[in-house]
Design an enzyme around this catalytic site. Structure first.
Site, PDB file in Angstrom:
ATOM      1  N   ASP A 254      -8.569  -6.555  -4.735  1.00 61.06           N
ATOM      2  CA  ASP A 254      -8.206  -5.248  -4.179  1.00 61.06           C
ATOM      3  C   ASP A 254      -9.107  -4.178  -4.789  1.00 61.06           C
ATOM      4  O   ASP A 254      -9.102  -3.966  -6.002  1.00 61.06           O
ATOM      5  CB  ASP A 254      -6.735  -4.945  -4.482  1.00 61.06           C
ATOM      6  CG  ASP A 254      -6.194  -3.752  -3.697  1.00 61.06           C
ATOM      7  OD1 ASP A 254      -6.995  -2.892  -3.283  1.00 61.06           O
ATOM      8  OD2 ASP A 254      -4.970  -3.688  -3.506  1.00 61.06           O
TER       9      ASP A 254
ATOM     10  N   HIS B 214      -8.197  -5.051  -0.191  1.00 61.76           N
ATOM     11  CA  HIS B 214      -6.895  -4.386  -0.160  1.00 61.76           C
ATOM     12  C   HIS B 214      -6.001  -4.899   0.964  1.00 61.76           C
ATOM     13  O   HIS B 214      -4.796  -5.058   0.794  1.00 61.76           O
ATOM     14  CB  HIS B 214      -7.100  -2.876  -0.020  1.00 61.76           C
ATOM     15  CG  HIS B 214      -5.825  -2.105   0.057  1.00 61.76           C
ATOM     16  ND1 HIS B 214      -4.937  -2.020  -1.001  1.00 61.76           N
ATOM     17  CD2 HIS B 214      -5.255  -1.393   1.078  1.00 61.76           C
ATOM     18  CE1 HIS B 214      -3.898  -1.287  -0.655  1.00 61.76           C
ATOM     19  NE2 HIS B 214      -4.062  -0.897   0.606  1.00 61.76           N
ATOM     20  N   ASP B 215      -6.589  -5.181   2.121  1.00 61.89           N
ATOM     21  CA  ASP B 215      -5.793  -5.611   3.276  1.00 61.89           C
ATOM     22  C   ASP B 215      -5.268  -7.044   3.157  1.00 61.89           C
ATOM     23  O   ASP B 215      -4.693  -7.564   4.124  1.00 61.89           O
ATOM     24  CB  ASP B 215      -6.607  -5.463   4.564  1.00 61.89           C
ATOM     25  CG  ASP B 215      -6.513  -4.055   5.145  1.00 61.89           C
ATOM     26  OD1 ASP B 215      -5.840  -3.208   4.537  1.00 61.89           O
ATOM     27  OD2 ASP B 215      -7.128  -3.799   6.202  1.00 61.89           O
TER      28      ASP B 215
ATOM     29  N   SER C 126       0.840  -1.194   0.000  1.00 65.44           N
ATOM     30  CA  SER C 126       0.000   0.000   0.000  1.00 65.44           C
ATOM     31  C   SER C 126       0.879   1.250   0.000  1.00 65.44           C
ATOM     32  O   SER C 126       1.689   1.421  -0.912  1.00 65.44           O
ATOM     33  CB  SER C 126      -0.955  -0.040   1.199  1.00 65.44           C
ATOM     34  OG  SER C 126      -1.973   0.917   1.072  1.00 65.44           O
TER      35      SER C 126
ATOM     36  N   ARG D 213     -11.920   6.346   9.977  1.00 63.85           N
ATOM     37  CA  ARG D 213     -11.435   4.972   9.926  1.00 63.85           C
ATOM     38  C   ARG D 213     -12.510   4.027   9.388  1.00 63.85           C
ATOM     39  O   ARG D 213     -12.214   3.084   8.659  1.00 63.85           O
ATOM     40  CB  ARG D 213     -10.994   4.536  11.323  1.00 63.85           C
ATOM     41  CG  ARG D 213     -10.220   3.226  11.343  1.00 63.85           C
ATOM     42  CD  ARG D 213      -8.952   3.329  10.538  1.00 63.85           C
ATOM     43  NE  ARG D 213      -8.099   2.154  10.725  1.00 63.85           N
ATOM     44  CZ  ARG D 213      -7.012   1.906  10.032  1.00 63.85           C
ATOM     45  NH1 ARG D 213      -6.622   2.751   9.104  1.00 63.85           N
ATOM     46  NH2 ARG D 213      -6.277   0.832  10.259  1.00 63.85           N
TER      47      ARG D 213
END
Length: 366
Positions: free
Chosen positions: A313, A346-347, A147, A219
């Site tokens: 992602d 994505h993570d 990232s 967040r």
């Protein structure tokens, strides 16, 4: 695995891409393993938005290990019995490197806050390179990052050709797209709109104790893009919190409860101003800035790129990394591209290490 945490302090000015300077400034970093006599077994780990220098291992009394502990350690893909691993906290962050909540000068009670200069990925990497020079390290075996960490890895390849043997940009891009800039803007405005933010003049101790609803909301927005819709389906479905009434206005689905929990805990360990500054750095990222065009930027690269993307992602899409591969092919660069099949999102680079650790292990052993 031997873990050491140190702070390197510098009195010489750090000249930033914006034209401003930081003076003095410091970087906190952590090392794992042993540096060999030739100092040629060094691997640099670069972190993502909310990461830190604590990439692996566990502190005494800690319940959770470093954020990439499944990748780094004795006998792991980044094997600390072979390599000397350095993980830094980027400037602008809030874990010990100079950032917006740091004193303006040593011993001062005044903090930078919004007087802190805008930091770019290029600035982060320049500071890391100065640290490596300070440590007497003239060559890196590899730089590995996901990232925002992948942006730093790519920046190393362009700005310091010949310095790194292999560069591993993971789940990243070469130019932040409008979609991500829009997400970042939404998160920034969520923070700024909180009355307790006080235009950056909040009390850090108060925020750590009580939280900041604006940062919690930011967040939550982030999580919508770090985890894919398919993962939300699998983890939560349409299940409702059993203690909440279905027709209560603020009754919650399980997914809402999950976002609330993760959002509310985040402000107690991450600084709001650092979050804004790092989001700005991500939005500004463009590997071609300062060159005639993007192709000229990639033409600077002399080392091998190992690109790792994830099919699911939804933040930095796989096609963006395929474009990097195309640029490298156009300049006859050395580049491998891997697309990992994954629905997580994505993570994946943090939670599905088992899907790509063999790639890293094999590339490092060549």
């Amino acid at each position: 695995m031997k873990i050491e945490t140190k702070i390197a302090k510098f009195t010489k000015p750090l000249y930033l891409e914006s034209g401003r300077i930081l003076e003095p400034w410091q970087i906190i970093y952590e090392t794992y393993g042993e540096l060999n006599e030739k100092k040629d077994n060094v691997i640099l780990i670069t972190h993502a938005l909310s990461g830190s220098h604590h990439a692996a291992g566990m502190y005494e009394g800690e319940r959770k290990p470093g954020w990439w502990d499944s990748l780094i350690g004795d006998g792991k893909a980044v094997d600390t019995t072979k390599y000397f691993v350095i993980a830094t906290n980027v400037i602008g962050s809030c874990f010990g490197s100079t950032g917006p909540i740091s004193p303006i000068y040593p011993g001062s009670s005044e903090r930078y806050r919004l007087k802190f200069p805008v930091i770019t990925i290029k600035d982060m990497v320049k500071a890391q390179k100065i640290l490596l020079d300070f440590l007497g390290i003239k060559h890196l075996k590899a730089v590995i990052g996901g990232s925002m960490g992948g942006m730093q890895a790519l920046r190393f390849a362009v700005d310091y050709p010949g310095f790194v043997e292999k560069i591993f940009p993971i789940a990243t891009t070469y130019q932040t797209r409008p979609y991500v800039i829009a997400i970042n803007k939404s998160m920034i405005e969520a923070i700024r709109s909180d009355c307790e933010f006080k235009n950056g003049n909040y009390d850090p101790k108060f925020i750590r104790k009580n939280g900041l609803k604006g940062l919690a909301a930011a967040r939550m927005i982030g999580y919508l893009n770090y985890i894919s819709p398919k993962t939300f389906d699998k983890k939560f479905g349409r299940d409702y919190v059993k203690t909440d009434g279905m027709f209560e206005l603020f009754g919650r689905f399980q997914v809402e409860s999950y976002l609330e929990y993760n959002g509310s805990s985040f402000p107690k360990w991450f600084d709001p101003l650092s979050y804004i500054y790092l989001l700005k750095a991500i939005s500004l990222f463009d590997i071609g800035r300062g060159f005639i065009n993007t192709k000229e930027a990639f033409s600077q690269i002399k080392d091998k790129l190992v690109l790792i993307s994830f099919s699911g992602d939804t933040l930095f899409f796989p096609e963006e990394m395929r474009e990097i591969k195309k640029y490298m092919d156009d300049i006859n660069g050395i580049c491998e591209f891997y697309e990992i099949k994954s629905d997580y999102g994505h993570d994946s680079f943090l939670v599905e290490v088992d899907k790509f650790e063999d790639i890293i292990k094999e590339e490092l052993s060549k």
